[in-house]
Design an enzyme around this catalytic site. Structure first.
Site, mmCIF file in Angstrom:
data_model
loop_
_atom_site.group_PDB
_atom_site.id
_atom_site.type_symbol
_atom_site.label_atom_id
_atom_site.label_comp_id
_atom_site.label_asym_id
_atom_site.label_seq_id
_atom_site.Cartn_x
_atom_site.Cartn_y
_atom_site.Cartn_z
ATOM 1 N N ASP A 117 0.843 -1.194 0.000
ATOM 2 C CA ASP A 117 0.000 0.000 0.000
ATOM 3 C C ASP A 117 0.886 1.256 0.000
ATOM 4 O OD1 ASP A 117 -2.387 1.391 0.202
ATOM 5 O OD2 ASP A 117 -2.512 1.214 2.388
ATOM 6 N N GLY A 124 -9.102 8.098 6.252
ATOM 7 C CA GLY A 124 -9.312 8.381 7.672
ATOM 8 C C GLY A 124 -10.670 8.969 7.996
ATOM 9 N N HIS A 162 -8.963 4.567 -2.687
ATOM 10 C CA HIS A 162 -8.416 4.554 -1.331
ATOM 11 C C HIS A 162 -9.436 5.251 -0.434
ATOM 12 C CE1 HIS A 162 -4.113 3.324 -2.029
ATOM 13 N NE2 HIS A 162 -4.633 3.340 -3.234
#
Ligand code: 13P
Length: 288
Positions: free
Chosen positions: A83, A178, A205
């Site tokens: 990643d 996040g 992502h």
């Protein structure tokens, strides 16, 4: 042209059939086993995503061996992926360690430097039969105030993909790493234009923040890998805190081995449940 490996075939199938393979960030044995067991129960392929920050504490080779041992025992496809690879050297180490696919994250570089770096990685990876994910448009963190300037430009996609011959392309369309569960808003018009411009499957992502409905729409447009981290980290930590707060610990000066075992079981089972939910949402359930 894509190399022919189990991983490339799984990606191609997902792209053709319009489902996405979840790529879960892992960090310990329980998380690896939770994601593999979820895949077994859902009959889904799964990608285990290793971030460079992991090997501060445990070596890359140990993580790789751990995932490969779990993959060998599994009856469904389990792939090991790098990643956000930051340098050509890191990617080279992962290729040597037996990763199935690698990301080279050149999204912060100028377009020409991104092309140059990614191209180098592709040449190296091809020799090792490893898939490469490139990136155009930097996926921002949740504290970024304006994500607009970082979104992927479809014209850059047209320029980047043929010059690098990447196998997958990570894009930035409002997905923000996040972000709490389901709180991001994707720019679907932009994603549609990018999908038209891209001859290769797309990657999102910041998967935790993407609402289920938007994930399904993105998949219908050509997204075939969605990265999930935050919801797993939170699930794990929340379970640990819950266990620490239970009566089992009252009056105990320190936790016993039994309590630790209890926490291991609880965290693993919760991670597995979340992973299964994501597989159902992304349509990968029943595909392996
Ligand atoms: P989240 O932590 O937001 O789910 O994103 C994970 C990710 O994008 C890893 O590459």
């Amino acid at each position: 042209m894509m190399i022919d490996t189990a991983c490339s075939r799984a990606i191609q199938e997902a792209y053709d059939d319009r489902y996405a393979i979840p790529a879960f960030n892992f960090w310990n044995i329980e998380s690896v086993q939770a994601f593999v067991d979820a895949a077994e129960k859902e009959h889904s392929p799964v990608i285990l995503s290793a971030h460079e920050s992991l090997w501060d504490v445990v070596s890359l080779e140990s993580y790789s061996a751990l995932v490969r041992a779990a993959a060998k025992r599994a009856t469904v496809p389990v792939f090991l992926h790098l990643d956000h690879g930051s340098t050509v050297e890191v990617v080279a180490t992962c290729i040597r360690a037996g990763f199935d696919s690698v990301m080279i994250d050149g999204a912060s570089l100028s377009l020409s430097r991104n092309v140059e770096t990614t191209r180098k990685v592709v040449e190296m990876a091809r020799a090792g039969s490893v898939l490469v994910e490139g990136a155009i448009g930097k996926t921002q963190g949740r504290h970024t105030k304006r994500i607009e300037p970082f979104k992927t430009d479809p014209k850059s996609v047209q320029y980047f993909v043929p010059r690098t011959t990447v196998d997958l392309l990570a894009v930035s369309v409002g997905n923000v790493s996040g972000t709490p569960d389901g709180k991001s808003r994707l720019d679907m018009d932009l994603l549609e234009r990018i999908a038209q411009a891209s001859p290769v499957p797309l990657v999102l992502h910041g998967g935790t923040g993407v609402p289920d409905k938007e994930a399904r729409r993105a998949i219908s447009l050509g997204v075939c890998k969605i990265n999930i981290g935050t919801i797993m980290f939170r699930t794990y930590l929340r379970e640990v805190v819950k266990v620490l707060r239970t009566e089992r610990f009252e009056g105990a000066p320190s936790s016993s081995a039994m309590d630790l075992l209890f926490a291991k079981r609880r965290t693993k089972s919760s991670l597995e449940q979340v992973a299964r939910r994501k597989m159902k949402t992304f349509g990968s359930s029943g595909k392996a």
